[in-house]
Write a protein that holds these residues in place. Structure first.
Motif, PDB file in Angstrom:
ATOM      1  N   LEU A  28       0.839  -1.208   0.000  1.00  0.00           N
ATOM      2  CA  LEU A  28       0.000   0.000   0.000  1.00  0.00           C
ATOM      3  C   LEU A  28       0.873   1.257   0.000  1.00  0.00           C
ATOM      4  N   MET A  29       1.889   1.274   0.848  1.00  0.00           N
ATOM      5  CA  MET A  29       2.685   2.508   0.973  1.00  0.00           C
ATOM      6  C   MET A  29       3.489   2.805  -0.283  1.00  0.00           C
ATOM      7  N   ALA A  30       3.841   1.753  -1.037  1.00  0.00           N
ATOM      8  CA  ALA A  30       4.586   1.986  -2.287  1.00  0.00           C
ATOM      9  C   ALA A  30       3.659   2.403  -3.428  1.00  0.00           C
ATOM     10  N   ALA A  31       2.373   2.105  -3.302  1.00  0.00           N
ATOM     11  CA  ALA A  31       1.455   2.238  -4.437  1.00  0.00           C
ATOM     12  C   ALA A  31       1.356   3.643  -5.041  1.00  0.00           C
ATOM     13  N   PRO A  32       1.380   4.719  -4.250  1.00  0.00           N
ATOM     14  CA  PRO A  32       1.277   6.049  -4.881  1.00  0.00           C
ATOM     15  C   PRO A  32       2.447   6.373  -5.818  1.00  0.00           C
ATOM     16  N   LEU A  33       3.528   5.587  -5.723  1.00  0.00           N
ATOM     17  CA  LEU A  33       4.669   5.821  -6.612  1.00  0.00           C
ATOM     18  C   LEU A  33       4.625   4.920  -7.851  1.00  0.00           C
ATOM     19  N   MET A  34       3.535   4.156  -8.019  1.00  0.00           N
ATOM     20  CA  MET A  34       3.405   3.334  -9.239  1.00  0.00           C
ATOM     21  C   MET A  34       2.872   4.205 -10.382  1.00  0.00           C
ATOM     22  N   ARG A  35       3.021   3.675 -11.603  1.00  0.00           N
ATOM     23  CA  ARG A  35       2.667   4.522 -12.758  1.00  0.00           C
ATOM     24  C   ARG A  35       1.159   4.624 -12.963  1.00  0.00           C
ATOM     25  N   ARG A  36       0.439   3.569 -12.548  1.00  0.00           N
ATOM     26  CA  ARG A  36      -1.024   3.583 -12.696  1.00  0.00           C
ATOM     27  C   ARG A  36      -1.659   3.135 -11.382  1.00  0.00           C
ATOM     28  N   PRO A  37      -2.994   3.206 -11.257  1.00  0.00           N
ATOM     29  CA  PRO A  37      -3.620   2.814  -9.985  1.00  0.00           C
ATOM     30  C   PRO A  37      -3.341   1.354  -9.632  1.00  0.00           C
ATOM     31  N   LEU A  38      -3.322   1.085  -8.342  1.00  0.00           N
ATOM     32  CA  LEU A  38      -3.159  -0.287  -7.848  1.00  0.00           C
ATOM     33  C   LEU A  38      -4.414  -0.654  -7.068  1.00  0.00           C
ATOM     34  N   ALA A  39      -5.041  -1.788  -7.435  1.00  0.00           N
ATOM     35  CA  ALA A  39      -6.191  -2.297  -6.672  1.00  0.00           C
ATOM     36  C   ALA A  39      -5.746  -3.567  -5.967  1.00  0.00           C
ATOM     37  N   LEU A  40      -5.794  -3.541  -4.653  1.00  0.00           N
ATOM     38  CA  LEU A  40      -5.343  -4.694  -3.870  1.00  0.00           C
ATOM     39  C   LEU A  40      -6.545  -5.395  -3.263  1.00  0.00           C
ATOM     40  N   THR A  41      -6.674  -6.695  -3.547  1.00  0.00           N
ATOM     41  CA  THR A  41      -7.698  -7.503  -2.889  1.00  0.00           C
ATOM     42  C   THR A  41      -7.009  -8.260  -1.758  1.00  0.00           C
ATOM     43  N   VAL A  42      -7.599  -8.176  -0.595  1.00  0.00           N
ATOM     44  CA  VAL A  42      -6.964  -8.701   0.602  1.00  0.00           C
ATOM     45  C   VAL A  42      -7.554 -10.060   0.935  1.00  0.00           C
TER      46      VAL A  42
END
Ligand code: S3P
Ligand code: PEP
Length: 423
Positions: free
Chosen positions: A163-177
């Motif tokens: 989660l904490m790395a996700a804002p630095l990805m190029r596109r949105p990240l959807a994580l299913t837990v």
């Protein structure tokens, strides 16, 4: 009595990571200064992040570049689970080749689901053993994001790191837990990400979406550590004293503050305000209950260690993942209680502690700070409880023994060193 509880490990290490990922200079006030947070800070430094300390370590200044690390680095995580689980995703949103390693204790702890998810997102990841584990090598040229499922039954830290790395990805990240343990730590992660400016949406209890956009630098004061506070609250409950922890109250980011509800069940008086929590011991402890501590498992040993003083058995359940921490904590607690002459029963994810008249014994800490601290609380009531490795407390509270003695000078039977532990 007012206890002096150092800052939260979980908030300090999240704030370090978020500040390293942000654009600009962040200030962390009253961070925890202990082996785990110094390991995290040093690890970030070896990834090229600039961190300065001020005023006897009361302020840490972190300058982030708004992106992941670049180049090559070998990163030591020492004993810190948070470092081993939060830093590889941060490396994967950077560019280069990064090798993570740690102590023998940390090498034995699971990392497989994190390696699998980072691979699914496009990083090249190798791990030390078939089941996961350090050393872990991450090679990456940034991550695109996408949609992935994170197996979270062994630890919530994999999810927090991603989660904490996700804002630095190029596109949105959807994580299913999938099968999340220790859920309050995810709430903490999301709350801190939002404070640092991240764009996060909880689509449902098990789907979280993070959009790119990075973080902005922040000035943050770290709350006292609620897991650490459990020892002084339990000490109040077993000695009939009153202990107040200022700075921990309603609105705390830490799920482990819920340990005081367990003390209330034992018969202690608990007052929580916006700015402090106070616990008063009120007579013999009342047992005869079952409690699920899966969401606050760092505090289950605090309860288990004082449970023999209650008037009826106490069963703690939902704690299978506590077998995967600094030690197999269910086995460690059972072994030490038996050494003290206390009856216990245990299963894969539970332990029952029976009332008893514990005798003194040397506690086998297994290099686990929480075993040392929990049994030191019982030592306030039981003469002759000593620790085989008093220095194990340094992972999260180097001044623990001094503070317990300061608060309980007459009752405290110091957990005296039989042998200085090696860390
Ligand atoms: O995210 C965190 O800061 C933590 C999460 C918990 O671990 P698990 O998620 O592995 O249970 C907890 O035990 C640990 O002390 C700190
Ligand atoms: C489990 C713990 O630590 P970590 O997972 O962060 O190493 C803990 O502090 O009890």
């Amino acid at each position: 009595m007012r206890a002096r509880i150092p800052g939260s490990k979980s908030i300090t290490n999240r704030a370090l990571l978020l500040a390293a990922a942000a654009v600009g200079t962040s200030r962390l006030r009253l961070p925890l200064v202990s082996a785990d947070t110094i390991a995290f800070r040093t690890a970030l430094t070896s990834l090229g992040v600039r961190i300065r300390t001020w005023e006897d370590d009361e302020v840490w200044e972190v300058t982030g570049a708004g992106r992941g690390p670049a180049g090559k680095a070998c990163v030591r995580c020492e004993d810190a689970g948070t470092a081993a689980r939060f830093l590889p995703p941060f490396a994967a949103v950077g560019h280069g080749r990064f090798v993570f390693d740690g102590s023998a204790q940390l090498k034995a702890r699971p990392l497989g689901p994190l390696a699998d998810t980072l691979s699914a997102l496009g990083a090249t990841v190798t791990t030390g053993t078939a089941g996961g584990g350090l050393p872990m090598t991450v090679e990456s040229a940034g991550l695109d994001g996408g949609a992935v499922t994170v197996e979270s039954s062994l630890s919530s830290q994999f999810l927090s790191g991603l989660l904490m790395a996700a804002p630095l990805m190029r596109r949105p990240l959807a994580l299913t837990v999938d099968s999340l343990v220790s859920r309050p730590y995810i709430a903490m992660t999301l709350a801190l990400m939002r404070r640092f400016g991240a764009d996060v949406t909880e689509r449902s209890a098990d789907v979280i979406e993070v959009r790119p956009g990075g973080y902005v630098a922040l000035d943050l004061t770290v709350e006292p550590d609620a897991s650490t506070a459990s020892y002084v609250f339990a000490a109040a409950a077993v000695t009939g004293a009153t202990v107040t922890v200022p700075g921990l109250g309603h609105g705390s980011l830490q799920g482990d503050l819920r340990f005081v509800d367990v003390l209330r069940q034992l018969g202690a008086r608990v007052d929580v305000t916006d700015s402090a929590t106070r616990v008063t011991g009120e007579g013999p402890l009342r047992g005869g209950f079952r409690v699920d501590m899966g969401e606050i498992s760092d505090t289950f040993m605090t309860l288990a260690a004082i449970a023999p003083l209650a008037d009826a058995p106490i069963t703690i359940r939902g704690i299978a993942h506590a077998r995967l921490k600094e030690s197999d904590r269910i086995a460690a607690v059972a072994q030490n209680l038996r050494a003290l002459g206390v009856d216990t029963d245990e299963g894969h994810d539970w332990i029952t502690v029976h009332p008893g008249a514990p005798t003194g014994a040397r506690i086998a800490c297994r290099r686990d700070h929480r075993i040392g601290m929990a049994f030191s609380v019982l030592g306030l009531r039981v003469p002759g409880v000593t620790l085989d490795d008093p220095s194990c407390v340094g992972k999260t509270f180097p001044g623990f023994h001094e503070e317990l003695r300061r608060l309980f000078p007459s009752t405290s039977r110091p957990a005296s060193p039989q042998r200085q532990g090696s860390r």
